[in-house]
Motif scaffolding. Structure first.
Motif, PDB file in Angstrom:
ATOM      1  N   ILE A  64       0.836  -1.201   0.000  1.00  0.00           N
ATOM      2  CA  ILE A  64       0.000   0.000   0.000  1.00  0.00           C
ATOM      3  C   ILE A  64       0.872   1.253   0.000  1.00  0.00           C
ATOM      4  CG2 ILE A  64      -1.657   1.335   1.373  1.00  0.00           C
ATOM      5  CD1 ILE A  64      -2.916  -1.431   2.142  1.00  0.00           C
ATOM      6  N   ALA A  65       1.958   1.248   0.744  1.00  0.00           N
ATOM      7  CA  ALA A  65       2.870   2.400   0.762  1.00  0.00           C
ATOM      8  C   ALA A  65       3.499   2.615  -0.621  1.00  0.00           C
ATOM      9  CB  ALA A  65       3.954   2.214   1.818  1.00  0.00           C
ATOM     10  N   LEU A  66       3.902   1.539  -1.286  1.00  0.00           N
ATOM     11  CA  LEU A  66       4.444   1.658  -2.645  1.00  0.00           C
ATOM     12  C   LEU A  66       3.387   2.198  -3.603  1.00  0.00           C
ATOM     13  CD1 LEU A  66       6.502  -1.638  -2.899  1.00  0.00           C
ATOM     14  CD2 LEU A  66       7.419   0.688  -2.974  1.00  0.00           C
ATOM     15  N   TYR A  67       2.182   1.713  -3.456  1.00  0.00           N
ATOM     16  CA  TYR A  67       1.058   2.187  -4.261  1.00  0.00           C
ATOM     17  C   TYR A  67       0.862   3.685  -4.053  1.00  0.00           C
ATOM     18  CZ  TYR A  67      -3.894   3.117  -5.187  1.00  0.00           C
ATOM     19  OH  TYR A  67      -5.076   3.671  -5.603  1.00  0.00           O
ATOM     20  N   ASP A  68       0.807   4.104  -2.789  1.00  0.00           N
ATOM     21  CA  ASP A  68       0.606   5.521  -2.478  1.00  0.00           C
ATOM     22  C   ASP A  68       1.734   6.375  -3.048  1.00  0.00           C
ATOM     23  OD1 ASP A  68      -1.764   4.958  -1.151  1.00  0.00           O
ATOM     24  OD2 ASP A  68      -0.827   4.940   0.842  1.00  0.00           O
ATOM     25  N   SER A  69       2.953   5.896  -2.944  1.00  0.00           N
ATOM     26  CA  SER A  69       4.104   6.630  -3.476  1.00  0.00           C
ATOM     27  C   SER A  69       4.007   6.756  -4.994  1.00  0.00           C
ATOM     28  CB  SER A  69       5.395   5.916  -3.074  1.00  0.00           C
ATOM     29  OG  SER A  69       6.498   6.536  -3.677  1.00  0.00           O
ATOM     30  N   TRP A  70       3.689   5.668  -5.666  1.00  0.00           N
ATOM     31  CA  TRP A  70       3.557   5.699  -7.120  1.00  0.00           C
ATOM     32  C   TRP A  70       2.447   6.648  -7.535  1.00  0.00           C
ATOM     33  CZ3 TRP A  70      -0.058   4.818 -10.882  1.00  0.00           C
ATOM     34  CH2 TRP A  70       0.418   4.648 -12.181  1.00  0.00           C
ATOM     35  N   LEU A  71       1.320   6.551  -6.842  1.00  0.00           N
ATOM     36  CA  LEU A  71       0.166   7.375  -7.168  1.00  0.00           C
ATOM     37  C   LEU A  71       0.472   8.862  -6.991  1.00  0.00           C
ATOM     38  CD1 LEU A  71      -2.730   6.667  -8.067  1.00  0.00           C
ATOM     39  CD2 LEU A  71      -3.417   6.927  -5.697  1.00  0.00           C
ATOM     40  N   SER A  72       1.223   9.199  -5.955  1.00  0.00           N
ATOM     41  CA  SER A  72       1.536  10.611  -5.684  1.00  0.00           C
ATOM     42  C   SER A  72       2.409  11.227  -6.778  1.00  0.00           C
ATOM     43  CB  SER A  72       2.220  10.756  -4.327  1.00  0.00           C
ATOM     44  OG  SER A  72       3.535  10.230  -4.384  1.00  0.00           O
ATOM     45  N   GLN A  73       3.068  10.415  -7.578  1.00  0.00           N
ATOM     46  CA  GLN A  73       3.946  10.911  -8.627  1.00  0.00           C
ATOM     47  C   GLN A  73       3.248  11.029  -9.986  1.00  0.00           C
ATOM     48  OE1 GLN A  73       7.442   8.448  -8.666  1.00  0.00           O
ATOM     49  NE2 GLN A  73       7.599   8.507  -6.437  1.00  0.00           N
ATOM     50  N   GLN A  74       1.985  10.667 -10.038  1.00  0.00           N
ATOM     51  CA  GLN A  74       1.252  10.705 -11.297  1.00  0.00           C
ATOM     52  C   GLN A  74       0.517  12.031 -11.456  1.00  0.00           C
ATOM     53  OE1 GLN A  74       1.868   8.093 -13.377  1.00  0.00           O
ATOM     54  NE2 GLN A  74       3.184   7.613 -11.634  1.00  0.00           N
ATOM     55  N   PRO A  75       0.581  12.623 -12.651  1.00  0.00           N
ATOM     56  CA  PRO A  75      -0.103  13.903 -12.868  1.00  0.00           C
ATOM     57  C   PRO A  75      -1.622  13.787 -12.790  1.00  0.00           C
ATOM     58  CG  PRO A  75       0.833  13.086 -14.934  1.00  0.00           C
ATOM     59  CD  PRO A  75       1.281  12.150 -13.845  1.00  0.00           C
ATOM     60  N   SER A  76      -2.165  12.686 -13.271  1.00  0.00           N
ATOM     61  CA  SER A  76      -3.605  12.459 -13.174  1.00  0.00           C
ATOM     62  C   SER A  76      -3.846  10.951 -13.147  1.00  0.00           C
ATOM     63  CB  SER A  76      -4.345  13.093 -14.356  1.00  0.00           C
ATOM     64  OG  SER A  76      -3.991  12.450 -15.557  1.00  0.00           O
ATOM     65  N   VAL A  77      -4.844  10.599 -12.401  1.00  0.00           N
ATOM     66  CA  VAL A  77      -5.163   9.176 -12.250  1.00  0.00           C
ATOM     67  C   VAL A  77      -6.675   9.019 -12.368  1.00  0.00           C
ATOM     68  CG1 VAL A  77      -5.067   7.194 -10.706  1.00  0.00           C
ATOM     69  CG2 VAL A  77      -3.189   8.834 -10.729  1.00  0.00           C
ATOM     70  N   PRO A  78      -7.108   8.110 -13.241  1.00  0.00           N
ATOM     71  CA  PRO A  78      -8.555   7.885 -13.357  1.00  0.00           C
ATOM     72  C   PRO A  78      -9.090   7.159 -12.134  1.00  0.00           C
ATOM     73  CG  PRO A  78      -7.363   6.277 -14.653  1.00  0.00           C
ATOM     74  CD  PRO A  78      -6.337   7.225 -14.099  1.00  0.00           C
ATOM     75  N   ALA A  79     -10.377   7.273 -11.922  1.00  0.00           N
ATOM     76  CA  ALA A  79     -11.019   6.536 -10.834  1.00  0.00           C
ATOM     77  C   ALA A  79     -11.395   5.144 -11.340  1.00  0.00           C
ATOM     78  CB  ALA A  79     -12.270   7.276 -10.372  1.00  0.00           C
ATOM     79  N   LEU A  80     -11.365   4.174 -10.440  1.00  0.00           N
ATOM     80  CA  LEU A  80     -11.815   2.836 -10.797  1.00  0.00           C
ATOM     81  C   LEU A  80     -13.323   2.843 -10.977  1.00  0.00           C
ATOM     82  CD1 LEU A  80      -9.752   0.498  -8.452  1.00  0.00           C
ATOM     83  CD2 LEU A  80      -9.526   0.755 -10.918  1.00  0.00           C
ATOM     84  N   SER A  81     -13.781   2.068 -11.911  1.00  0.00           N
ATOM     85  CA  SER A  81     -15.219   1.970 -12.147  1.00  0.00           C
ATOM     86  C   SER A  81     -15.846   1.027 -11.123  1.00  0.00           C
ATOM     87  CB  SER A  81     -15.489   1.448 -13.556  1.00  0.00           C
ATOM     88  OG  SER A  81     -15.140   0.078 -13.634  1.00  0.00           O
TER      89      SER A  81
END
Length: 178
Positions: A64-81
Protein backbone atom coordinates in the motif's frame (compact mmCIF):
# COMPACT_ATOMS: atom_id res chain seq x y z
CA UNK A 1 8.09 -4.98 -5.41
CA UNK A 2 9.20 -1.38 -5.88
CA UNK A 3 10.70 -2.41 -9.23
CA UNK A 4 7.22 -3.40 -10.40
CA UNK A 5 5.75 0.07 -9.89
CA UNK A 6 7.45 1.67 -12.88
CA UNK A 7 6.43 4.97 -14.39
CA UNK A 8 5.08 3.39 -17.60
CA UNK A 9 2.40 1.32 -15.88
CA UNK A 10 -1.19 1.83 -16.83
CA UNK A 11 -2.70 3.72 -13.86
CA UNK A 12 -5.81 1.52 -13.86
CA UNK A 13 -3.64 -1.58 -13.40
CA UNK A 14 -1.94 0.00 -10.41
CA UNK A 15 -5.25 1.18 -8.96
CA UNK A 16 -6.41 -2.43 -8.79
CA UNK A 17 -3.58 -3.30 -6.38
CA UNK A 18 -4.94 -1.16 -3.56
CA UNK A 19 -8.32 -2.90 -3.06
CA UNK A 20 -6.64 -6.33 -3.07
CA UNK A 21 -4.02 -5.32 -0.50
CA UNK A 22 -6.64 -3.56 1.63
CA UNK A 23 -9.02 -6.53 1.53
CA UNK A 24 -6.25 -8.85 2.70
CA UNK A 25 -5.02 -6.44 5.38
CA UNK A 26 -8.48 -5.67 6.74
CA UNK A 27 -10.10 -9.06 6.21
CA UNK A 28 -7.51 -11.54 7.41
CA UNK A 29 -5.13 -11.95 10.31
CA UNK A 30 -1.42 -11.42 9.56
CA UNK A 31 -0.72 -15.15 9.77
CA UNK A 32 -3.53 -15.91 7.27
CA UNK A 33 -2.11 -13.38 4.80
CA UNK A 34 1.30 -14.98 5.26
CA UNK A 35 -0.20 -18.43 4.66
CA UNK A 36 -1.91 -17.23 1.49
CA UNK A 37 1.25 -15.61 0.19
CA UNK A 38 3.35 -18.67 0.97
CA UNK A 39 0.81 -21.08 -0.51
CA UNK A 40 -0.29 -19.13 -3.56
CA UNK A 41 2.81 -17.40 -4.89
CA UNK A 42 5.56 -19.17 -6.74
CA UNK A 43 8.46 -19.43 -4.29
CA UNK A 44 6.18 -17.90 -1.65
CA UNK A 45 7.55 -20.18 1.06
CA UNK A 46 10.90 -18.40 0.81
CA UNK A 47 9.53 -14.84 0.76
CA UNK A 48 9.17 -14.27 4.50
CA UNK A 49 12.28 -16.24 5.41
CA UNK A 50 14.55 -13.58 3.94
CA UNK A 51 13.79 -11.11 6.73
CA UNK A 52 12.34 -8.47 4.42
CA UNK A 53 8.97 -8.55 6.15
CA UNK A 54 7.79 -10.21 9.34
CA UNK A 55 4.33 -11.28 8.19
CA UNK A 56 1.59 -10.81 5.64
CA UNK A 57 0.17 -7.69 7.28
CA UNK A 58 3.51 -5.91 7.13
CA UNK A 59 3.84 -6.98 3.49
CA UNK A 60 0.39 -5.58 2.61
CA UNK A 61 1.25 -2.30 4.37
CA UNK A 62 4.43 -2.08 2.28
CA UNK A 63 2.48 -2.76 -0.92
CA UNK A 64 0.00 0.00 0.00
CA UNK A 65 2.87 2.40 0.76
CA UNK A 66 4.44 1.66 -2.65
CA UNK A 67 1.06 2.19 -4.26
CA UNK A 68 0.61 5.52 -2.48
CA UNK A 69 4.10 6.63 -3.48
CA UNK A 70 3.56 5.70 -7.12
CA UNK A 71 0.17 7.38 -7.17
CA UNK A 72 1.54 10.61 -5.68
CA UNK A 73 3.95 10.91 -8.63
CA UNK A 74 1.25 10.70 -11.30
CA UNK A 75 -0.10 13.90 -12.87
CA UNK A 76 -3.60 12.46 -13.17
CA UNK A 77 -5.16 9.18 -12.25
CA UNK A 78 -8.55 7.88 -13.36
CA UNK A 79 -11.02 6.54 -10.83
CA UNK A 80 -11.82 2.84 -10.80
CA UNK A 81 -15.22 1.97 -12.15
CA UNK A 82 -17.87 0.16 -10.15
CA UNK A 83 -17.17 -2.91 -12.32
CA UNK A 84 -13.52 -2.88 -11.23
CA UNK A 85 -14.54 -2.80 -7.57
CA UNK A 86 -17.34 -5.39 -7.88
CA UNK A 87 -16.53 -8.26 -5.51
CA UNK A 88 -18.74 -10.94 -7.09
CA UNK A 89 -20.23 -12.04 -3.76
CA UNK A 90 -22.80 -14.15 -5.65
CA UNK A 91 -19.95 -16.47 -6.69
CA UNK A 92 -18.65 -17.04 -3.16
CA UNK A 93 -20.23 -20.50 -2.85
CA UNK A 94 -18.71 -21.68 -6.11
CA UNK A 95 -15.26 -20.38 -5.14
CA UNK A 96 -15.54 -22.13 -1.77
CA UNK A 97 -16.41 -25.37 -3.60
CA UNK A 98 -13.33 -24.96 -5.80
CA UNK A 99 -11.13 -24.33 -2.77
CA UNK A 100 -12.48 -27.53 -1.16
CA UNK A 101 -11.96 -29.42 -4.44
CA UNK A 102 -8.27 -28.49 -4.47
CA UNK A 103 -7.54 -28.81 -0.74
CA UNK A 104 -5.38 -31.89 -1.32
CA UNK A 105 -3.23 -29.84 -3.71
CA UNK A 106 -3.22 -26.66 -1.63
CA UNK A 107 -2.85 -28.24 1.78
CA UNK A 108 -5.29 -27.61 4.63
CA UNK A 109 -3.68 -24.37 5.87
CA UNK A 110 -3.73 -22.68 2.49
CA UNK A 111 -7.21 -24.00 1.71
CA UNK A 112 -8.55 -22.69 5.04
CA UNK A 113 -6.90 -19.30 4.48
CA UNK A 114 -8.36 -19.07 0.96
CA UNK A 115 -11.81 -20.05 2.27
CA UNK A 116 -11.52 -17.27 4.84
CA UNK A 117 -10.45 -14.91 2.04
CA UNK A 118 -13.63 -15.81 0.12
CA UNK A 119 -15.78 -15.02 3.15
CA UNK A 120 -13.92 -12.04 4.65
CA UNK A 121 -12.24 -10.36 1.68
CA UNK A 122 -13.46 -10.88 -1.85
CA UNK A 123 -14.44 -13.99 -3.86
CA UNK A 124 -12.74 -12.62 -6.98
CA UNK A 125 -9.46 -12.08 -5.14
CA UNK A 126 -9.67 -15.55 -3.58
CA UNK A 127 -10.25 -17.13 -7.00
CA UNK A 128 -7.29 -15.27 -8.51
CA UNK A 129 -5.15 -16.50 -5.61
CA UNK A 130 -6.43 -20.05 -6.11
CA UNK A 131 -5.38 -19.91 -9.77
CA UNK A 132 -1.91 -18.74 -8.71
CA UNK A 133 -1.70 -21.53 -6.14
CA UNK A 134 -2.57 -24.16 -8.75
CA UNK A 135 0.03 -22.77 -11.12
CA UNK A 136 2.63 -22.69 -8.33
CA UNK A 137 1.78 -26.25 -7.30
CA UNK A 138 2.60 -27.37 -10.82
CA UNK A 139 6.17 -26.23 -10.17
CA UNK A 140 6.44 -28.45 -7.09
CA UNK A 141 8.38 -31.72 -7.11
CA UNK A 142 5.04 -33.59 -7.08
CA UNK A 143 4.05 -31.81 -10.33
CA UNK A 144 0.37 -31.28 -9.67
CA UNK A 145 -2.08 -32.22 -12.40
CA UNK A 146 -5.77 -31.52 -12.78
CA UNK A 147 -8.47 -33.82 -14.05
CA UNK A 148 -10.50 -32.62 -17.01
CA UNK A 149 -13.44 -32.10 -14.62
CA UNK A 150 -11.35 -29.96 -12.27
CA UNK A 151 -10.13 -27.86 -15.18
CA UNK A 152 -13.71 -27.39 -16.40
CA UNK A 153 -14.72 -26.26 -12.88
CA UNK A 154 -11.97 -23.63 -12.83
CA UNK A 155 -12.69 -22.61 -16.43
CA UNK A 156 -16.41 -22.21 -15.73
CA UNK A 157 -15.61 -20.04 -12.73
CA UNK A 158 -13.32 -17.91 -14.88
CA UNK A 159 -16.19 -17.38 -17.32
CA UNK A 160 -18.53 -16.49 -14.45
CA UNK A 161 -16.00 -13.84 -13.36
CA UNK A 162 -15.93 -12.54 -16.96
CA UNK A 163 -12.23 -13.28 -17.34
CA UNK A 164 -10.86 -13.35 -20.85
CA UNK A 165 -10.37 -16.67 -22.61
CA UNK A 166 -6.65 -16.85 -21.83
CA UNK A 167 -6.87 -16.11 -18.10
CA UNK A 168 -7.89 -19.62 -17.10
CA UNK A 169 -6.67 -21.47 -20.17
CA UNK A 170 -3.13 -20.82 -18.95
CA UNK A 171 -3.82 -23.71 -16.53
CA UNK A 172 -4.78 -26.13 -19.29
CA UNK A 173 -1.25 -27.53 -19.39
CA UNK A 174 -1.96 -29.02 -15.93
CA UNK A 175 -4.70 -31.31 -17.24
CA UNK A 176 -3.66 -34.93 -16.97
CA UNK A 177 -3.69 -36.29 -20.51
CA UNK A 178 -3.73 -39.95 -19.45
Amino acid sequence: MADQFVEELDPESVLLVHPDATWLLDGLSPDRVTTIWEGCAENGAYFFGRGRVADGAQWMRQVIALYDSWLSQQPSVPALSAVDLYERRELAGRVLEAVREFESILGPQTANALAECVRSCCPDLAFRLLRRALSSAAQSPDHTTLSQGQYVQVSDLGMAFDYGEYVVSDLQYLVDAT
